[in-house]
Design a protein around this motif. Structure first.
Motif, PDB file in Angstrom:
ATOM      1  N   LYS A 129       0.854  -1.239  -0.031  1.00 24.92           N
ATOM      2  CA  LYS A 129       0.038   0.116   0.057  1.00 24.92           C
ATOM      3  C   LYS A 129       1.061   1.279  -0.342  1.00 24.92           C
ATOM      4  CE  LYS A 129      -4.009   2.089   2.078  1.00 24.92           C
ATOM      5  NZ  LYS A 129      -3.400   3.365   2.143  1.00 24.92           N
ATOM      6  N   ASP A 151       0.275   3.934  -2.904  1.00 23.47           N
ATOM      7  CA  ASP A 151      -0.143   5.045  -2.512  1.00 23.47           C
ATOM      8  C   ASP A 151       0.665   6.296  -3.360  1.00 23.47           C
ATOM      9  OD1 ASP A 151      -2.352   4.249  -1.022  1.00 23.47           O
ATOM     10  OD2 ASP A 151      -1.395   4.585   0.909  1.00 23.47           O
ATOM     11  N   LYS A 152       1.629   6.014  -3.544  1.00 23.68           N
ATOM     12  CA  LYS A 152       2.979   6.888  -3.991  1.00 23.68           C
ATOM     13  C   LYS A 152       2.839   6.836  -5.574  1.00 23.68           C
ATOM     14  CE  LYS A 152       7.374   9.068  -3.191  1.00 23.68           C
ATOM     15  NZ  LYS A 152       8.616   8.944  -2.272  1.00 23.68           N
TER      16      LYS A 152
END
Length: 324
Positions: free
Chosen positions: A306, A310-311
């Motif tokens: 994650k 997310d990045k």
């Protein structure tokens, strides 16, 4: 008189010719492995190929065992042009080219052939992002599959990781992986690690068998657990400043030598793993256990993905997983 004049003229021609012979282009290649480590041996093999194929016009001087600095120092040296070439893990390169950190995600590869295919396609494309910072990737070698070691207990499940102080590379993926396993991550340079293990500054560390054996970590670690949690790619990098000293033909020669060494070095890594394990067993300091619940580790480390998605999104992860 005419004879002396002729000799003088001939001498002048020979002198001019000697001055026109170009000195070899010399590059310094630094890495942190011991010379007997498979990627240390790969560096020597690569230097030999380059010298032979260039007829001595290009010479690569290899400096092993952190002689030119730790991995971060070496990569920074490429950026500033103080280091010509290096071998470094994607974990360290990920501090400069964050997208390559995808290859350090736990259990991202199904097996070794999957890793090779992913690195030679997706990996080489991602590494091109480093060119903007003055780092050119010639090929991706390997450092093997990484396992946990410690001085406290065998590691069979994620529960066994809880409370252990584990040395990791200075890289967010590894730090987060240790956190979700309940361990305490301690970033530290490889050159400091043996002493830190010996003095109990950290309880354990994680590395391939090649490093565990050649750096003799088994002397100061009682338990080696075959977690196989990550695989360690080893990109071969050259500074853009050094690269631009070569003409197009020389650049092609260097890249081809790195690719040919990649195939040789990967096979050497596979062939050497059993020998390194036997060396550790014969020394008799550490106990190796292979009864590790891999599925439990895969489940426990899933939250690390994650952080990456997310990045950067999950497109790269999906591309790697889709490779057959």
């Amino acid at each position: 008189m005419k004879f002396r004049t002729l000799l003088a003229a001939l001498g002048g021609v020979l002198l001019s010719a000697s001055l026109c012979v170009a000195a070899p282009i010399t590059f310094k290649l630094g890495h942190i492995a011991e010379p007997e480590n498979p990627y240390g041996m790969g560096a020597d093999y690569f230097a030999k190929l380059v010298k032979e194929r260039s007829n001595g016009a290009i010479e690569i001087q290899v400096f092993p065992s952190s002689q030119l600095g730790n991995q971060r120092d070496l990569v920074e040296g490429l950026v500033f042009g103080t280091v010509d070439m290096t071998l470094t893990g994607t974990a360290v390169l990920g501090n400069f080219v964050p997208e390559v950190s995808v290859f350090d995600l736990p259990f991202i590869f199904r097996d070794i052939p999957h890793a090779y295919k992913a690195l030679d396609t997706v990996g080489m494309e991602l590494c091109k992002k480093g060119e903007a910072q003055g780092m050119i990737t010639l090929a991706i070698w390997e450092n093997g599959v990484r396992h946990m070691t410690n001085s406290k207990r065998p590691i069979r499940t994620p529960e066994d990781m809880k409370g252990l102080k584990i040395r990791v590379m200075e890289q967010p993926v590894y730090i987060e992986m240790m956190k979700v396993l309940g361990a305490s991550p301690t970033p530290m340079a490889m050159s400091e690690l043996y002493t830190a293990l010996q003095k109990g500054v950290v309880d354990g560390q994680e590395n391939p068998f090649s490093h565990i054996a050649t750096k003799r970590f088994d002397e100061v670690q009682k338990y080696i657990s075959l977690t196989g949690h990550t695989y360690a790619p080893e990109p071969v990098l050259i500074s853009a400043i050094a690269w631009n000293k070569l003409n197009a033909e020389q650049q092609a020669l260097l890249r081809k030598a790195a690719e040919d060494t990649r195939d040789w070095q990967r096979q050497l890594c596979r062939d050497s793993e059993g020998a390194f394990m036997k060396t550790i067993i014969d020394r008799g300091h550490a106990v190796i256990n292979d009864d590790v619940d891999k599925e439990a580790f895969i489940k426990a480390t899933a939250p690390v993905y994650k952080m990456y998605t997310d990045k950067f999104g999950d497109a790269t992860i999906k591309a790697i997983q889709a490779i057959k």
